[in-house]
Design an enzyme around this catalytic site. Structure first.
Site, PDB file in Angstrom:
ATOM      1  N   SER A 134       6.166 -19.822   2.366  1.00  0.00           N
ATOM      2  CA  SER A 134       5.501 -18.758   3.133  1.00  0.00           C
ATOM      3  C   SER A 134       4.253 -18.197   2.442  1.00  0.00           C
ATOM      4  O   SER A 134       3.556 -17.354   3.000  1.00  0.00           O
ATOM      5  CB  SER A 134       6.481 -17.634   3.448  1.00  0.00           C
ATOM      6  OG  SER A 134       6.774 -16.919   2.288  1.00  0.00           O
TER       7      SER A 134
ATOM      8  N   LYS B  57       9.567  -7.900   4.863  1.00  0.00           N
ATOM      9  CA  LYS B  57       8.229  -8.020   4.281  1.00  0.00           C
ATOM     10  C   LYS B  57       7.334  -6.878   4.749  1.00  0.00           C
ATOM     11  O   LYS B  57       6.567  -6.307   3.975  1.00  0.00           O
ATOM     12  CB  LYS B  57       7.618  -9.371   4.655  1.00  0.00           C
ATOM     13  CG  LYS B  57       8.268 -10.544   3.915  1.00  0.00           C
ATOM     14  CD  LYS B  57       7.735 -11.879   4.388  1.00  0.00           C
ATOM     15  CE  LYS B  57       8.319 -13.014   3.574  1.00  0.00           C
ATOM     16  NZ  LYS B  57       7.930 -14.323   4.116  1.00  0.00           N
TER      17      LYS B  57
END
Ligand SMILES: Nc1ncnc2c1ncn2[C@@H]1O[C@H](COP(=O)(O)OP(=O)(O)OP(=O)(O)O)[C@@H](O)[C@H]1O
Ligand SMILES: [Mg+2]
Length: 788
Positions: free
Chosen positions: A686, A729
């Site tokens: 990611s 996140k």
């Protein structure tokens, strides 16, 4: 012949014909004095006749006395060789018949036995024993004496004086007579002795019999002493046990009572017959073993466990939905979806009591209330609660128990939890399911499969118990930080419910509604007189902690409470906490000016990472230096992350023209990519777009806008692909005061209906790397026209 009696007749005076007395059971030897009972008329007549004449009679032994009575003995039944005896005395017996005392005087052979004038008579030939000289006899005499001595020392002698008298005797004839009078011989043996031809033979045979005698005596003694020994031991043991019993009774620890009590308890124990049999076996075993032995302790422990387990003790579920809702809301703020799921579950129970019970598994970062939720569910259902922590469990025996042969063996954790819960249907929280390990002692997660399988766990077999226990009524709730480390088959049995980190607002609410109250209560403060204002709580959350859950927050609140308590006790003063004095009590704010990149810099971009501890900021640094075109990667990167760095590099090179980068730059320089906090392993794809921005920044010397954090996988065509853990996140970006989060468009649905998460931060959805670069390099100079 050496006569002992005065009126001993001479050989010459012995008549040729003498009356006969048949003797039963006895052989009379010369010189032996024997009493005889005579009942037969014919023989009495003979005796009377003899008394009138020479007083001598002829004693003939009957061959086998067992199958004939005295009166019916035929002459063929009598031995031929026998003793001539003199009648010493006669007494009439009142019942009829006579008793006579006879002494043997010599041996003779019956030539003819006849009945004459109503009298049994025999014609006899005198027999002489061949005499040997003393030298031939001496060894035999010595032998006999030594056996007699042996008999004396071993205590088998005929009489106490036997050996002493014998030792003084010298005459072989007298020695023979003396020993013969003591031996117990059968008629046959006596007859054999009577018929020997010589003195030597006689002594030898006597020695032989004596020897036999001593052997028999020894065997007899052995049997007797064995019997005595067994008897003594049994008696001694019995005596000691009786004493022990008495002592125990005095001390009030009578173990007979213990065993009776156990048997009594067993009667009412609600278990199957098989289990009862096993328990009875163990009770019997306990009874047999010495009460203080190790084995008895092991058995007693086992029985204690059996009796302590709640075999059929169950609590009744409280299935009132309103009540459950109330408790769940009272204990936990937020967690709407999870509470809904729990209420669904209780509703199903309402309709079907023994229906399928899913095993819920709460997964989420630390301190988000997974364990405490389990406790609340138990409370709302009215079940007893027990917790098992599997963190670091590596031994299968922890789950299944140790075999009883071990000293200090114990049942496994589940049986222990059941006992602690005192109910067969408790709610058991299996904590840290993801931290279960395995090593050479077996795989505990394999054993967990059985525990958590409703098809199998109704006969869960614990090695220590040795009998099955029904776990099917237990409600299991598992908790974990990370699903990835839970083995597949185990995960398959779980209904996973994810808990994510809390937003700032949620944390403030949790603190206000739960944590402060709990801390005040636990520190013994007065809830009316103490409070912490919102501003302070927010300050703590933002500047003192950086976590997904609320555990640190809770700790700081407790700390404030204890400061208040200290002030009350020491100075009798209340403390008012403000933003300004907070550092005096909690120390400097650790996250005030932290290392998050908040200046626009060249070669540093903010990435977002997701770990089992929640989301976090992950900075990526890139520098260019003269070299030969190498790419260096440091910071404990995993393989996948390294690959995505290479992919980003390739994308940058292949699009160098578009980004106004001289191709020679790649050849003449090395590029170093580093992800700080090098001690922490990092992996995953990611960071693709983050690495790309760092690389391009280093190559073009343009600073990156520090207000942006980004996450997204990059492929070689520059497309931004889906990633995981977006919610965490975003929360991490908010915690770190960033203004923008760049995320893949494909993740848009992840944040649907999550206003509380997206509030206060801008999410920029992107599909291509160019969109990212456009944002972070603003105002980035690009060659116009070049774009395709
Ligand atoms: N939503 C909430 N409302 C009220 N209190 C909460 C909430 N979430 C967490 N807490 C409190 O936070 C503390 C920590 O929670 P808990 O021990 O359940 O965390 P956990 O999720 O089990 O963490 P770990 O993964 O580390 O085991 C507890 O005191 C709990 O009551
Ligand atoms: Mg926990």
């Amino acid at each position: 012949m050496n006569n002992t009696l005065v009126n001993q007749p001479n050989k010459e005076t012995i008549p040729e014909v003498l009356p006969v007395i048949p003797t039963m059971d006895v052989v009379v030897f010369p010189n032996m004095i024997v009493p005889l009972l005579v009942l037969d008329e014919k023989i009495i007549k003979g005796v009377n006749h003899a008394l009138q004449e020479s007083k001598l009679i002829f004693l003939l032994a009957a061959k086998d006395s067992s199958n004939s009575s005295e009166g019916a003995i035929g002459t063929n039944d009598l031995y031929q060789v026998c003793t001539i005896a003199t009648i010493m005395r006669l007494i009439k017996v009142p019942e009829g018949g006579i008793k006579i005392l006879v002494q043997g005087v010599g041996k003779g052979r019956a030539r003819d036995i006849v009945t004459e004038g109503d009298m049994l008579q025999a014609q006899i030939d005198m027999l002489e024993v061949e005499k040997n000289d003393i030298d031939t006899l001496l060894p035999h005499i010595r032998n006999i004496k030594s056996v007699a001595e042996k008999m004396a020392t071993s205590g088998h002698s005929f009489s106490p004086d036997f050996h002493i008298i014998l030792s003084k005797m010298q005459d072989p004839e007298k020695i023979a007579d003396f020993v013969l009078s003591h031996l117990s011989l059968t008629v046959e043996q006596g007859q054999q002795l009577l018929e020997v031809q010589s003195q030597e033979e006689l002594l030898e045979t006597i020695y032989h019999y004596l020897h036999q005698e001593i052997e028999v005596a020894e065997i007899q003694e052995k049997i007797r002493s064995n019997a005595r020994e067994a008897m003594n031991r049994a008696q001694k043991e019995y005596y000691l046990r009786e004493q022990l019993k008495a002592i125990k009774q005095e001390l009030g620890e009578d173990d007979l009572e213990e065993i009776e009590q156990m048997l009594e308890k067993l009667e009412s124990l609600p278990v199957s017959q098989d289990i009862k049999e096993e328990v009875i076996r163990q009770i019997n075993r306990l009874e047999r073993t010495a009460p203080d032995s190790l084995e008895a302790t092991v058995t007693r422990n086992y029985l204690e466990w059996i009796f302590a387990l709640p075999w059929a003790k169950e609590t009744e579920d409280n299935l009132d939905i309103k009540h459950a809702k109330q408790i769940l809301n009272d204990d936990h703020y937020g967690l709407k979806d999870i509470k809904e799921r729990i209420l669904d579950f209780i509703s199903v129970r309402n309709l079907k009591q023994d229906g399928y019970a899913p095993i819920l598994c709460f997964v989420g970062p630390p301190g988000t209330g997974k364990t405490s939720l389990g406790k609340s569910i138990a409370k709302s259902l009215g079940r007893t609660y027990s917790r098992i922590s599997l963190g670091g469990v590596k031994d299968e025996a922890e789950i299944r128990g140790h075999r009883r042969t071990y000293v200090g063996a114990m049942p496994g954790r589940f049986i222990q939890a059941i006992r602690k819960a005192e109910s067969a249907n408790p709610l058991i929280v299996i904590d840290e399911l993801d931290k279960i390990g395995s090593d050479f002692r077996g795989d505990p997660s394999a054993a967990m499969l059985e525990v958590l399988d409703p098809q199998q766990n109704n006969t869960f077999y614990d090695n220590y118990l040795g009998v099955p226990f029904d776990l099917s009524k237990v409600l299991f709730i598992a908790t974990a930080n990370n699903l990835d480390t839970i083995p597949g088959p185990l995960r398959d049995r779980l209904e996973v419910i994810e808990l994510s980190g809390y937003t700032l607002e949620e944390k403030v609410n949790i603190a206000k509604r739960h944590l402060i109250e709990k801390a005040i209560h636990d520190t013994g403060l007065d809830i009316e007189k103490f409070s912490i204002c919102d501003e302070v709580i927010e300050d703590i959350i933002a500047n003192f902690t950086r976590e997904s859950g609320v555990r640190q927050l809770e700790r700081f609140i407790r700390k404030l409470c204890s400061k208040e308590a200290r002030s009350l006790v020491e100075n009798n003063e209340h403390v008012t906490f403000t933003k300004d004095n907070l550092e005096d009590y909690l120390g400097p704010r650790p996250f005030m000016d932290d290392d998050v990149n908040n200046r626009d810099q060249i070669g540093i971009s903010n990435g977002l990472a997701w770990t089992s501890y929640g989301g976090d900021i992950l900075q990526i640094e890139a520098v260019l230096m003269p070299g030969t075109g190498k790419l260096m990667l440091t910071g404990q990167l995993g393989d996948v992350m390294k690959e995505s760095a290479h992919a980003a590099m390739s994308y940058a090179r292949s699009n160098a023209d578009r980004f106004d980068i001289d191709h020679a730059l790649f050849k003449k320089n090395d590029l170093h990519i580093h992800v700080p906090a090098g001690a922490i392993p990092k992996d995953g794809p990611s960071a693709g777009i983050t690495i790309l921005t760092a690389i391009l920044s280093a190559l073009t010397k343009q600073p990156i806008n520090a207000k942006y954090a980004m996450t997204g996988e990059l492929n070689l065509r520059g497309e931004v692909m889906r990633i995981g853990g977006l919610k965490e996140k975003v929360l991490a970006a908010k915690r770190n005061n960033l203004s923008y989060v760049i995320a893949p468009s494909k993740n848009k649905t992840d944040l649907k209906d999550m206003e509380e998460v997206t509030k206060g931060i801008n999410i920029i959805w992107v599909e291509h790397a160019d969109e990212v670069l456009k944002r972070v390099f603003e105002p980035i100079k690009r060659k116009k026209n070049k774009k395709a």
